[in-house]
Design a protein around this motif. Structure first.
Motif, mmCIF file in Angstrom:
data_model
loop_
_atom_site.group_PDB
_atom_site.id
_atom_site.type_symbol
_atom_site.label_atom_id
_atom_site.label_comp_id
_atom_site.label_asym_id
_atom_site.label_seq_id
_atom_site.Cartn_x
_atom_site.Cartn_y
_atom_site.Cartn_z
ATOM 1 N N ALA A 280 -63.466 61.090 -135.489
ATOM 2 C CA ALA A 280 -63.292 59.645 -135.691
ATOM 3 C C ALA A 280 -64.636 58.943 -135.855
ATOM 4 O O ALA A 280 -64.796 58.082 -136.735
ATOM 5 C CB ALA A 280 -62.518 59.054 -134.521
ATOM 6 N N LYS A 281 -65.599 59.311 -135.019
ATOM 7 C CA LYS A 281 -66.919 58.682 -135.140
ATOM 8 C C LYS A 281 -67.589 59.060 -136.449
ATOM 9 O O LYS A 281 -68.285 58.225 -137.061
ATOM 10 C CB LYS A 281 -67.795 59.090 -133.961
ATOM 11 C CG LYS A 281 -67.405 58.411 -132.651
ATOM 12 C CD LYS A 281 -68.387 58.759 -131.555
ATOM 13 C CE LYS A 281 -68.062 57.993 -130.266
ATOM 14 N NZ LYS A 281 -69.019 58.282 -129.174
ATOM 15 N N ALA A 282 -67.409 60.299 -136.900
ATOM 16 C CA ALA A 282 -68.008 60.719 -138.170
ATOM 17 C C ALA A 282 -67.425 59.908 -139.318
ATOM 18 O O ALA A 282 -68.139 59.530 -140.263
ATOM 19 C CB ALA A 282 -67.766 62.207 -138.392
ATOM 20 N N GLY A 294 -60.933 48.895 -144.742
ATOM 21 C CA GLY A 294 -60.692 47.485 -144.420
ATOM 22 C C GLY A 294 -60.789 47.169 -142.944
ATOM 23 O O GLY A 294 -60.193 46.184 -142.478
ATOM 24 N N VAL A 295 -61.543 47.968 -142.174
ATOM 25 C CA VAL A 295 -61.719 47.717 -140.742
ATOM 26 C C VAL A 295 -62.903 46.758 -140.559
ATOM 27 O O VAL A 295 -63.976 46.978 -141.128
ATOM 28 C CB VAL A 295 -61.963 49.030 -139.980
ATOM 29 C CG1 VAL A 295 -62.102 48.765 -138.485
ATOM 30 C CG2 VAL A 295 -60.847 50.023 -140.254
ATOM 31 N N PRO A 296 -62.761 45.721 -139.782
ATOM 32 C CA PRO A 296 -63.884 44.786 -139.550
ATOM 33 C C PRO A 296 -65.094 45.509 -138.950
ATOM 34 O O PRO A 296 -64.951 46.400 -138.109
ATOM 35 C CB PRO A 296 -63.301 43.760 -138.575
ATOM 36 C CG PRO A 296 -61.821 43.830 -138.793
ATOM 37 C CD PRO A 296 -61.529 45.258 -139.112
ATOM 38 N N GLU A 297 -66.281 45.103 -139.370
ATOM 39 C CA GLU A 297 -67.502 45.774 -138.908
ATOM 40 C C GLU A 297 -67.692 45.614 -137.402
ATOM 41 O O GLU A 297 -68.146 46.535 -136.724
ATOM 42 C CB GLU A 297 -68.710 45.217 -139.644
ATOM 43 C CG GLU A 297 -68.720 45.539 -141.142
ATOM 44 C CD GLU A 297 -69.972 45.012 -141.833
ATOM 45 O OE1 GLU A 297 -70.861 44.511 -141.103
ATOM 46 O OE2 GLU A 297 -70.068 45.128 -143.061
ATOM 47 N N ALA A 298 -67.336 44.435 -136.867
ATOM 48 C CA ALA A 298 -67.484 44.215 -135.427
ATOM 49 C C ALA A 298 -66.605 45.175 -134.648
ATOM 50 O O ALA A 298 -67.006 45.729 -133.613
ATOM 51 C CB ALA A 298 -67.134 42.760 -135.085
ATOM 52 N N THR A 299 -65.416 45.387 -135.104
ATOM 53 C CA THR A 299 -64.500 46.318 -134.435
ATOM 54 C C THR A 299 -65.043 47.732 -134.490
ATOM 55 O O THR A 299 -64.919 48.494 -133.520
ATOM 56 C CB THR A 299 -63.114 46.266 -135.105
ATOM 57 O OG1 THR A 299 -62.624 44.920 -135.084
ATOM 58 C CG2 THR A 299 -62.133 47.165 -134.405
ATOM 59 N N VAL A 300 -65.651 48.076 -135.595
ATOM 60 C CA VAL A 300 -66.210 49.424 -135.737
ATOM 61 C C VAL A 300 -67.372 49.607 -134.772
ATOM 62 O O VAL A 300 -67.503 50.656 -134.118
ATOM 63 C CB VAL A 300 -66.649 49.672 -137.188
ATOM 64 C CG1 VAL A 300 -67.399 50.991 -137.298
ATOM 65 C CG2 VAL A 300 -65.445 49.682 -138.106
ATOM 66 N N ARG A 301 -68.252 48.591 -134.657
ATOM 67 C CA ARG A 301 -69.399 48.702 -133.754
ATOM 68 C C ARG A 301 -68.936 48.859 -132.315
ATOM 69 O O ARG A 301 -69.480 49.676 -131.560
ATOM 70 C CB ARG A 301 -70.293 47.473 -133.895
ATOM 71 C CG ARG A 301 -71.118 47.462 -135.195
ATOM 72 C CD ARG A 301 -72.233 46.437 -135.114
ATOM 73 N NE ARG A 301 -71.708 45.066 -134.952
ATOM 74 C CZ ARG A 301 -71.412 44.250 -135.958
ATOM 75 N NH1 ARG A 301 -71.627 44.673 -137.208
ATOM 76 N NH2 ARG A 301 -70.950 43.034 -135.736
ATOM 77 N N GLU A 302 -67.922 48.112 -131.913
ATOM 78 C CA GLU A 302 -67.408 48.238 -130.550
ATOM 79 C C GLU A 302 -66.814 49.626 -130.318
ATOM 80 O O GLU A 302 -66.994 50.230 -129.252
ATOM 81 C CB GLU A 302 -66.337 47.180 -130.293
ATOM 82 C CG GLU A 302 -66.861 45.755 -130.233
ATOM 83 C CD GLU A 302 -65.739 44.758 -130.011
ATOM 84 O OE1 GLU A 302 -64.570 45.202 -129.905
ATOM 85 O OE2 GLU A 302 -66.030 43.542 -129.945
ATOM 86 N N ALA A 303 -66.127 50.133 -131.285
ATOM 87 C CA ALA A 303 -65.501 51.448 -131.149
ATOM 88 C C ALA A 303 -66.545 52.553 -131.062
ATOM 89 O O ALA A 303 -66.379 53.516 -130.296
ATOM 90 C CB ALA A 303 -64.568 51.698 -132.319
ATOM 91 N N ALA A 305 -69.483 52.251 -129.853
ATOM 92 C CA ALA A 305 -70.227 52.117 -128.588
ATOM 93 C C ALA A 305 -69.367 52.408 -127.375
ATOM 94 O O ALA A 305 -69.888 52.709 -126.296
ATOM 95 C CB ALA A 305 -70.812 50.699 -128.475
ATOM 96 N N ASP A 306 -68.060 52.303 -127.478
ATOM 97 C CA ASP A 306 -67.173 52.470 -126.332
ATOM 98 C C ASP A 306 -66.018 53.400 -126.731
ATOM 99 O O ASP A 306 -65.238 53.089 -127.637
ATOM 100 C CB ASP A 306 -66.637 51.110 -125.899
ATOM 101 C CG ASP A 306 -65.832 51.169 -124.607
ATOM 102 O OD1 ASP A 306 -65.457 52.291 -124.197
ATOM 103 O OD2 ASP A 306 -65.537 50.112 -124.042
ATOM 104 N N ASP A 307 -65.927 54.545 -126.020
ATOM 105 C CA ASP A 307 -64.865 55.498 -126.355
ATOM 106 C C ASP A 307 -63.483 54.917 -126.096
ATOM 107 O O ASP A 307 -62.510 55.267 -126.774
ATOM 108 C CB ASP A 307 -65.051 56.780 -125.544
ATOM 109 C CG ASP A 307 -66.256 57.591 -126.024
ATOM 110 O OD1 ASP A 307 -66.787 57.271 -127.119
ATOM 111 O OD2 ASP A 307 -66.656 58.534 -125.313
ATOM 112 N N GLY A 308 -63.387 54.034 -125.121
ATOM 113 C CA GLY A 308 -62.097 53.407 -124.859
ATOM 114 C C GLY A 308 -61.670 52.536 -126.024
ATOM 115 O O GLY A 308 -60.498 52.560 -126.445
ATOM 116 N N LYS A 309 -62.617 51.748 -126.550
ATOM 117 C CA LYS A 309 -62.318 50.929 -127.729
ATOM 118 C C LYS A 309 -62.008 51.813 -128.947
ATOM 119 O O LYS A 309 -61.154 51.476 -129.775
ATOM 120 C CB LYS A 309 -63.509 50.032 -128.043
ATOM 121 C CG LYS A 309 -63.796 48.959 -126.994
ATOM 122 C CD LYS A 309 -62.711 47.891 -127.038
ATOM 123 C CE LYS A 309 -63.054 46.753 -126.059
ATOM 124 N NZ LYS A 309 -62.012 45.694 -126.059
#
Length: 403
Positions: A280-282, A294-303, A305-309
């Motif tokens: 998923a991270k790759a 079409g995923v927002p960049e902010a959501t991607v950055r949080e994900a 940085a945080d495995d839970g997100k």
């Protein structure tokens, strides 16, 4: 001393002698005795001899036939003659069928002589009239483009002969004929599928193909559907659709340029992506992929940085739909490392990019066309998919064979 026994001087009388003494002399002859005596004397005059069955049997048979009316004798004679005539007629039919089969084999350049069946009775009367009621010809294993036709059979009606007797038939004119062309699934499996793809009927005009297709060292599962249709007056062709190649349970390839076509993750592939953080991270670390999803960049950055997100994002139904919508063929050249992490072989992806719809369809398509005669007309009437193959009804008129 014992007293001596005294012997009897008078012996006992014989009972048989007593019975004889009762006889009164010879009895008088009765009428019954006279009757029996006369019968014995009459029978003694003729000496007995065994019956001659053989001589008497001949006399009886001769007398029976001699006693038949003349009309009955004539009928019996006619039946015998008709039997010999029928045998001769059947022999002539067999001879004519054999000659016709050899002639057709030579003129059509066939591997084996066809089956010829001449209808109507009597044959010799038809031959004298230079006209046959019907002639059925069956030819097995006829080559037609990429496939072999299992059987071609046709029945000609009201055939006019150009002949001088049984052994000098120069040609024939066929006012009309009808027949069948059969293409079996067994032949399709052998000649198109190379024993890796199996064809089965599905409905009146469709054939389903299932099997495996080797691509870049991988055996991909192949599924497709072919629609059988007429092509002009004398040919048939297939329209290949619903083609797909499955790369295990990871991805599915559909040749074409539409959004639903190309190489896409399967539902199981996207579920594995959600469970495996590394994959998923790759995928989310490539801006071009994130943009296409079409995923927002902010959501991607949080994900990232945080495995839970990350688990919350990848586990959502929306993310599954977005990941399944990616065409991995388009991303392979620009992001080879990501494709490797997803478990895809780059050589396989390169081969799939060249496996276009026309190329894949050509491996499954079949077509054949009936030959156009020099004289007359031949055309297809109906094309139908049956349990064991494809059957085509044909008809024609005004054909000439030979001179």
């Amino acid at each position: 001393m014992r007293t001596p026994h005294h012997l009897d001087a008078h012996p006992r009388p014989n009972p048989y002698e007593e019975l004889a003494a009762l006889d009164d002399g010879p009895l008088e002859e009765t009428p019954l005795d006279e009757f029996l005596t006369e019968e014995r004397d009459a029978g003694a005059e003729d000496a007995w001899a065994p019956p001659d069955h053989r001589r008497g049997g001949k006399r009886r048979r001769k007398n029976r036939f001699a006693g038949l009316p003349l009309a009955v004798k004539a009928v019996v004679g006619l039946v015998v003659l008709a039997s010999f005539a029928a045998l001769g007629d059947r022999w002539a039919v067999l001879y004519a069928e054999h000659r016709a089969a050899d002639t057709l084999k030579d003129r059509l350049d066939l591997a084996a002589a066809p089956e010829v069946e001449i209808g109507g009775f009597p044959f010799l009367t038809q031959l004298a009239d230079k006209r046959l009621d019907s002639v059925k010809v069956t030819v097995p294993d006829v080559a037609a483009d990429r496939v072999s036709l299992a059987k071609v059979s046709a029945t000609a009606h009201d055939v006019r002969l150009n002949a001088d007797g049984l052994t000098s038939v120069r040609g024939a004119h066929v006012p009309r004929f009808d027949g069948d062309v059969q293409l079996t699934f067994a032949d399709l499996n052998r000649e198109l599928g190379a024993s890796q793809v199996k064809f089965t009927g599905e409905g009146r005009d469709r054939v389903r193909a299932n099997g495996t297709l080797p691509v870049a060292g991988h055996n991909l599962r192949l599924r497709a559907e072919a629609r059988i249709q007429r092509q002009g007056e004398r040919g048939i062709a297939t329209e290949i659709g619903k083609m797909r190649l499955d790369i295990g349970d990871l991805a599915t390839y559909r040749p074409g340029t539409r959004a639903s076509e190309g190489l896409h993750l399967t539902p199981k592939g996207t579920a594995d992506l959600a469970r495996e953080t590394r994959k998923a991270k790759a995928l989310l670390s490539v801006p071009a992929i994130v943009q296409r999803m079409g995923v927002p960049e902010a959501t991607v950055r949080e994900a990232l940085a945080d495995d839970g997100k990350l688990a919350e994002l990848t586990g959502s139904p929306r993310f599954a739909r977005q990941a399944a919508g990616l065409n991995l063929i388009d991303l392979a050249l620009e992001n080879p490392d990501v494709m490797r992490r997803l478990g895809l072989d780059l050589n396989l992806l390169d081969s799939l990019s060249g496996l276009t719809r026309p190329v894949l369809a050509d491996r499954l398509s079949l077509a054949f066309e009936l030959p156009e005669p020099d004289q007359g007309d031949v055309r297809l009437q109906d094309v139908r998919v049956e349990e064991d193959g494809i059957r085509v009804r044909v008809s024609g008129s005004g054909l000439t064979v030979g001179r």
